[in-house]
Design a protein around this motif. Sequence first.
Motif, short mmCIF file in Angstrom:
data_model
loop_
_atom_site.label_atom_id
_atom_site.label_comp_id
_atom_site.label_asym_id
_atom_site.label_seq_id
_atom_site.Cartn_x
_atom_site.Cartn_y
_atom_site.Cartn_z
N VAL A 31 0.84 -1.21 0.00
CA VAL A 31 0.00 0.00 0.00
C VAL A 31 0.87 1.25 0.00
N LEU A 32 1.95 1.24 0.81
CA LEU A 32 2.85 2.39 0.86
C LEU A 32 3.50 2.65 -0.50
N VAL A 33 3.99 1.59 -1.14
CA VAL A 33 4.63 1.74 -2.45
C VAL A 33 3.64 2.28 -3.48
N ALA A 34 2.40 1.75 -3.46
CA ALA A 34 1.37 2.22 -4.39
C ALA A 34 1.04 3.69 -4.15
N TYR A 35 0.98 4.07 -2.86
CA TYR A 35 0.68 5.47 -2.53
C TYR A 35 1.80 6.39 -2.98
N TRP A 36 3.05 6.01 -2.70
CA TRP A 36 4.18 6.85 -3.12
C TRP A 36 4.24 6.98 -4.64
N LEU A 37 3.93 5.91 -5.35
CA LEU A 37 3.90 5.98 -6.82
C LEU A 37 2.80 6.91 -7.28
N LEU A 38 1.64 6.84 -6.60
CA LEU A 38 0.49 7.64 -6.99
C LEU A 38 0.77 9.14 -6.87
#
Length: 245
Positions: A31-38
């Motif tokens: 979730v953190l990686v997806a959020y940072w990418l977003l």
Amino acid sequence: MTLTLVVVAAVLFFAVGARYRRRMMTVVVGVLVAYWLLISPLFSWPATYLLTRFVPPDTGETVDAIVVLARESAIQGKRYDTAIDMMASGRASKLLVMGRMQGHWTFRSLQERNLPADGLVNAVCVRTTNHEAHSAGAILGSQGVDNIILVTDPPHMLRAWLTFKSLGFSVIPHMEPIPDGVASHERTFLALREYFGLISYAALGRFERRPASELPQFAQTVANDFPRDRCFMTADQIRQSLSRS
């Protein structure tokens, strides 16, 4: 958001059993990686590019009116200066500006540059893109104006362009860049809002096109929603309002 996720992960780490901790941490990291990418440029720039991909360029043609859509000050960029430059170069004699404060600022800028403000009209009863298009239809359609330059930022242009075209306007889009100081996470928010807006407007049938010949009739239809005495200010009315303040 990152801090919230870390706190939630820490609480869950001690709350769940040992057998579930690895699975839980994998989910949290994902979730953190997806959020940072977003919120990074890796998402915001391609997302914005896709919104502008099908918008035609400004052809430089002369039109009847320039319509400038409202944005909050941090995002609006130099759209009002650009519109005034277009008027000064003779691309249009009429200028419709959305938003009361934006209209006042434009009037002052015209005065500072010693340019005539007679063609300025300010729409003050607008909150959404649909309101902006309908108010333009009400005031410009009643004057027989159907050929416009539409000025707004790149993420917003596709939805605005389709909405104005649906009323019968012949629209030349002019995309004013978002200021460089706007962060990537804000650009992501703008892009995502436009994708949801496109889906919503399409579902509501707001992109179904009318012929230009129906624009005067449409102006009469929405006249009660956007009465001239309450929803539009001329240059003289803006001048009087500023003199009283």
